[in-house]
Design an enzyme around this catalytic site. Structure first.
Site, PDB file in Angstrom:
ATOM      1  N   ASP A 124      75.633  63.730  -1.581  1.00 13.46           N
ATOM      2  CA  ASP A 124      75.913  63.087  -0.400  1.00 13.46           C
ATOM      3  C   ASP A 124      74.196  62.035  -0.055  1.00 13.46           C
ATOM      4  OD1 ASP A 124      75.771  64.369   2.112  1.00 13.46           O
ATOM      5  OD2 ASP A 124      74.119  66.186   2.091  1.00 13.46           O
ATOM      6  N   ASP A 143      73.796  79.372   4.751  1.00 18.90           N
ATOM      7  CA  ASP A 143      74.825  80.565   3.974  1.00 18.90           C
ATOM      8  C   ASP A 143      74.729  82.319   4.314  1.00 18.90           C
ATOM      9  OD1 ASP A 143      74.251  77.831   2.628  1.00 18.90           O
ATOM     10  OD2 ASP A 143      73.060  79.163   1.199  1.00 18.90           O
TER      11      ASP A 143
END
Ligand SMILES: *[C@@H]1O[C@H](CO)[C@@H](O)[C@H](O)[C@H]1NC(C)=O
Length: 743
Positions: A153, A456
């Protein structure tokens, strides 16, 4: 062990996994015990409600203090009932990998996509990242069916360079691992642990590989330190030309390169065997576009992999963990491929284990109790949570499919991919542009959830709400090892982030009670809420560790005296709960010292991380401030590491959290010393009768805080408490003590 399933009656082959429960006797004994504690809790509430001090001259303080105790105890009792659910019915899983091999040919096994995420080349050095990548590339699985994707990223050329180097080293490392059954398969971990060739290895070969690894590490480290990639012709990979001056970590076009492409002649190791596919991805980033952190990069990986390999199974792991067990894929497949009970399994979560914790860790890090007891209990409710790393997913479930009993997965489906690599990369790039997700269900119904903390956990909960079950698998040889934070500040900050996320979930429309209503079991909703309400323990705990001590100093009694029958429930609940918790810890493999240290951390977290979260959340609800996302630093300095190994608690810098800890520690020290002398001088030992429980509580708090006093008064190293913390704390403690004495 009862309840172990025996099936196969319908001619669908023997089961690939077994589920075991503790014996009926053990469960009955536990439930009986829980019943007696609950009775104790009820009696405590009753006592508080019926013995409320009358208002009147002089006793106003006691009345208020009493009401506070009642509120705190009501909360603790309620929270205790919640935690009961996660102890109710643990299950333990066992797999039969040999049956997997018998039940289908190797070429009938599904292919697997593995995602590794990294976000910052400074906090997560490229060597760490490629050790993870190499460890998963070397899984004991058909290389043609293994595809490894790295999402970077930060779009860092250094990480890309390291990955290119790793793809070359893999050609030696993977055949070496398979030939000598090397474990663990992260070269960094392996060579750190094994200093000389084991008996079964050909020494020459062993040293060659070790040298190659050392060269790799030296090259990568020197490139990382200099910040420039070498210009030698062998590095003239297409990929590097994509980096130019205009590329920054937050503003760049999508970059995708298939470093090892199994359709290519070159994609073989030194013995001529196939290698797993290896792909580098940095999705497009633009300053004005939302990128959704790790959730965004996982979703980008799901799409990129869908055009390159489209495996029915997806595994993801953070770059600070490595695979410590080369058989994890086969273990996980035992669950998905079981013909009787595998159909509705959405994901298989492995526990998080740490390689860097020392014996009797001062921070109580080895979270055995969570791994060995809490998680099996969530599993027992059919809903182990997904915690973002070390997890195998069914692609369909992750991408939003609702479970239906007549759905049959085609495990061997192959992706009809393009032959030409450049074209394929171009196609993949079009899936990770900033605009791709606009007006789609990505981040809402598909893939990992956006726009909420702890995406998550919510993603896992959503999958469960779509009817899928999840499984927790905790083999003796751990699947994944990571690094635990080893300084107090890091731990408290990390917990603050988690707790904040959980509380926000609980207060939002994603709360397990709303989202899961009618879809998942009540026990599981309660299980999720145990973490969901962590933060709310802060005020009751802070109250309990300050007010009774101050009242002790003052001679104000808040508990029944030792001769009263009401003394019994208090003593019983306290003693029995501590004994239970100690016994559970020992049973899960912790030492008594670790348990004791964990109790201390439990106290610290509640009065710092949780407290700040509660305050922040209240502020946010009132519209005062927004919360930010803080990355925990993963590298700590060597001296601090030495201190950690010696069991010294690491403070070092000024922090509001430390001020709270020191204030509570000093306050209780003052209260026990002054309070005891007051009691003994005024009324001899007789005065202690009505204050006995408060004295015990206060003394316990002092004993558990001993590392704080050590850091305050005895230590002089860099990790001890800075004077500024002490001064601020004394400013709080002194007036409190003086006020309560001169009242
Ligand atoms: C990691 O793997 C090594 C080598 O197989 C093994 O000895 C060790 O016990 C494993 N670690 C854990 C925590 O299971």
């Amino acid at each position: 062990m009862a309840g172990s399933s025996v099936s196969g009656g319908r001619g669908r082959g023997p089961p690939l996994f077994a589920t075991e429960k503790p014996s009926r006797m053990a469960m009955a004994a536990y439930r009986l015990f829980a019943g007696t504690v609950f009775a104790g809790v009820l009696l405590i509430w009753l006592y508080r409600a019926t013995h409320l001090p009358r208002g009147g001259s002089g006793s106003g303080v006691r009345r208020w203090a009493w009401l506070g105790m009642l509120a705190a105890e009501l909360w603790f009792g309620f929270y205790w009932v919640l935690t009961l659910s996660v102890r109710w019915s643990p299950v333990y899983r066992r797999t039969f990998k040999d049956r997997l091999a018998q039940s289908c040919n190797e070429d009938q096994l599904p292919s697997v996509d593995i995602f590794v995420c990294t976000a910052d080349p400074t906090a997560e050095p490229p060597m760490l990242v490629i050790s993870t990548v190499l460890s998963v590339m070397a899984y004991d699985y058909l290389p043609e069916k293994l595809n490894v994707y790295l999402s970077d990223d930060a779009g860092s050329v250094l990480t890309f360079y390291a990955l290119c180097e790793a793809s070359e080293f893999a050609k030696h490392w993977i055949p070496f691992c398979k030939k000598y059954k090397v474990e663990p398969r992260s070269p960094a971990a392996y060579f750190a642990k094994i200093a000389s060739p084991p008996d079964m290895c050909e020494p020459k070969e062993w040293f060659t590989v070790k040298e190659l690894y050392k060269d790799l590490a030296d090259r990568v480290d020197s490139v990382v330190n200099s910040g420039r990639i070498p210009e030698a012709p062998e590095y003239n990979l297409r990929g590097f030309s994509q980096w130019n001056e205009k590329i920054t970590s937050s503003d760049h076009p999508p970059i995708i390169q298939i470093l090892i492409d199994r359709n290519k002649q070159k994609a073989v190791d030194i013995d001529g065997n196939a290698l797993p596919t290896l792909v580098y991805m940095a999705r497009e980033k633009r300053p004005h576009e939302q990128h959704h952190f790790k959730a965004g990069s996982l979703n980008a990986l799901i799409r990129v992999s869908s055009v390159i390999s489209n495996s029915p199974i997806i595994m993801n792991v953070d770059c600070d963990m490595y695979s410590n067990n080369s058989e994890s894929i086969r273990d996980a497949l035992c669950f998905f491929l079981d013909k009787e009970r595998g159909q509705d399994i959405g994901f298989v979560q492995y526990p998080q284990n740490f390689e860097n914790v020392v014996h009797d860790d001062i921070y109580g890090n080895p979270i055995n109790i969570a791994n060995e007891l809490d998680h099996p209990c969530l599993d027992g409710w059919g809903g182990m949570c997904y915690y973002g790393t070390g997890c195998f997913h069914r692609r369909e479930a992750l991408c939003g499919r609702i479970y239906s009993p007549d759905y049959e997965e085609d495990w061997t489906r192959a992706v009809g991919r393009m032959e030409d690599t450049i074209e394929l990369e171009g196609m993949a790039k079009s899936h990770v542009t900033c605009t791709y997700e606009h007006n789609t269900l990505w981040g809402i119904e598909k893939g990992v959830r956006y726009g909420c903390p702890l995406e998550d956990v919510i993603t896992g909960l959503q999958i469960q709400c779509r009817g899928w079950r999840s499984v927790y698998y905790n083999p003796a040889k751990k699947g994944f090892l990571g690094m635990a934070p080893t300084s107090l500040g890091q731990i408290l900050v990390q917990h603050k982030r988690w707790t904040e996320g959980f509380l926000q979930i609980s207060l939002s429309k994603y709360s397990p009670f709303l989202l899961g209503c009618g879809k998942i079991k009540l026990g599981l909703q309660m299980g999720y809420s145990v973490c969901g309400f962590w933060a709310l323990n802060s005020f009751p705990t802070l109250y309990y560790v300050t007010i009774p001590s101050l009242c002790f100093l003052n001679g104000i009694s808040l508990f029944p005296e030792t001769t009263s029958p009401w003394f019994v429930p208090f003593a019983y609940v306290m003693v029995s709960e501590y004994c239970r918790s100690l016994a559970e810890s020992l049973q899960c493999g912790d030492s008594a010292v670790e348990w004791w240290n964990a109790q201390r951390m439990w106290l610290f977290r509640r009065i710092t991380s949780y407290l700040l979260v509660t305050i922040d959340t209240i502020r946010r609800l009132l519209g005062i401030s927004e919360s930010g996302f803080a990355l925990t630093m993963k590298v700590s300095d060597l001296q601090a590491l030495e201190r950690y190994k010696k069991g010294m608690m690491e403070f070092g810098s000024f922090s509001g959290m430390f001020v709270i800890i020191v204030t509570v520690a000093l306050l209780n020290l003052a209260c026990i010393v002054l309070g005891m002398s007051r009691v003994l001088l005024q009324d001899g030992t007789g005065g202690l009768e009505t204050l006995f429980l408060q004295a015990v509580l206060c003394a316990l708090i002092v004993v558990i805080n001993s590392p704080v006093y050590e850091a305050l008064f005895l230590r002089r190293d860099k990790g001890s408490l800075p004077a500024s913390v002490t001064q601020v704390s004394i400013c709080f403690v002194l007036p409190l003590c003086i006020l309560s004495i001169c009242k």
